[in-house]
Enzyme design. Structure first.
Site, short mmCIF file in Angstrom:
data_model
loop_
_atom_site.label_atom_id
_atom_site.label_comp_id
_atom_site.label_asym_id
_atom_site.label_seq_id
_atom_site.Cartn_x
_atom_site.Cartn_y
_atom_site.Cartn_z
N TYR A 265 0.81 -1.22 0.00
CA TYR A 265 0.00 0.00 0.00
C TYR A 265 0.84 1.28 0.00
O TYR A 265 2.05 1.23 0.17
CB TYR A 265 -1.07 0.01 1.07
CG TYR A 265 -0.73 -0.13 2.52
CD1 TYR A 265 -1.77 -0.38 3.41
CD2 TYR A 265 0.54 -0.01 3.03
CE1 TYR A 265 -1.54 -0.48 4.77
CE2 TYR A 265 0.79 -0.12 4.38
CZ TYR A 265 -0.26 -0.35 5.25
OH TYR A 265 -0.01 -0.47 6.59
N GLU A 266 0.17 2.39 -0.27
CA GLU A 266 0.81 3.68 -0.61
C GLU A 266 1.63 3.55 -1.90
O GLU A 266 2.58 4.29 -2.10
CB GLU A 266 1.70 4.20 0.53
CG GLU A 266 0.99 4.46 1.83
CD GLU A 266 -0.11 5.50 1.71
OE1 GLU A 266 0.17 6.70 1.84
OE2 GLU A 266 -1.27 5.10 1.50
N GLY A 267 1.24 2.62 -2.73
CA GLY A 267 1.97 2.35 -3.98
C GLY A 267 2.87 1.15 -3.79
O GLY A 267 3.66 1.08 -2.85
#
Length: 212
Positions: free
Chosen positions: A196-198
């Protein structure tokens, strides 16, 4: 929430809005059954003909995507910090275990193979810590190279967390694979920090585009 306000402008046609849980038409799906971070509930958000007033827009129309990208420069560092904490916890637990676990008449901490694993774990964690702290300082100052540094901290620290927690499970042997010991949970929790967050593949694209 992000919404397309002008489809013709692609990413510059996305705007950000505040949507309240109490707004008519907002509902939530059932909790997701996840691999890790089970203490953090995750649900789908359903929007059924939800209408919000214009004063709920964040910033100017069409700036939603830019706002999201700028926000990620800062929030990625929080994921690096999360990963760092997970990794340190796994190392701390593994260190205690290998000092108590005996094989062939002595603690397995005395074996060189175990010592090398612990040394590598500690070295990588410290490198991740320095990168994360430096990125956090850049976030506070708003430095020009924050985009690169934030992505680098998140990517490196989460990769380290996954590696260190996997090694911690290995150091505990069969016990590490059971839920009676915490390192299997740490390994599962570490995985999401790579996603997550990329994803870390995306972080590498971000870094390549923002090489200092």
């Amino acid at each position: 929430m992000m919404a397309v306000t002008d489809p013709a402008k692609r990413s510059k046609g996305i705007s950000a809005f505040v949507v309240e849980k109490s707004d008519e038409g907002v509902s939530f799906g059932a909790p997701e059954k996840k691999l890790g971070i089970k203490g953090s509930p995750t649900r789908e958000v359903y929007l059924d003909n939800v209408r919000v007033p214009a004063d709920r827009m964040i910033g100017e129309e069409g700036t939603g995507f830019a706002t999201a990208m700028k926000t990620l420069d800062h929030t990625r560092i929080t994921i690096a910090a999360q990963a760092l904490g997970i990794a340190q916890g796994a190392l701390d637990y593994a260190k205690g275990y290998v000092k108590e676990r005996k094989q062939f008449g002595k603690p397995i901490a005395d074996f060189q193979g175990i010592q090398f694993m612990l040394a590598d774990m500690a070295m990588k964690i410290e490198a991740a810590r320095q990168l994360t702290y430096a990125a956090a300082a850049k976030s506070e100052r708003g430095d020009a190279d924050l985009t690169f540094q934030g992505a680098a901290a998140k990517c490196f620290a989460s990769d380290v967390a996954m590696e260190v927690t996997t090694d911690a499970v290995q150091l505990l042997g069969g016990y590490g694979y059971t839920r009676d010991y915490p390192v299997e949970r740490m390994m599962r929790d570490a995985k999401i920090t790579q996603i997550y967050e990329g994803t870390n593949q995306v972080q590498r694209i971000v870094m390549a585009r923002n090489l200092p």
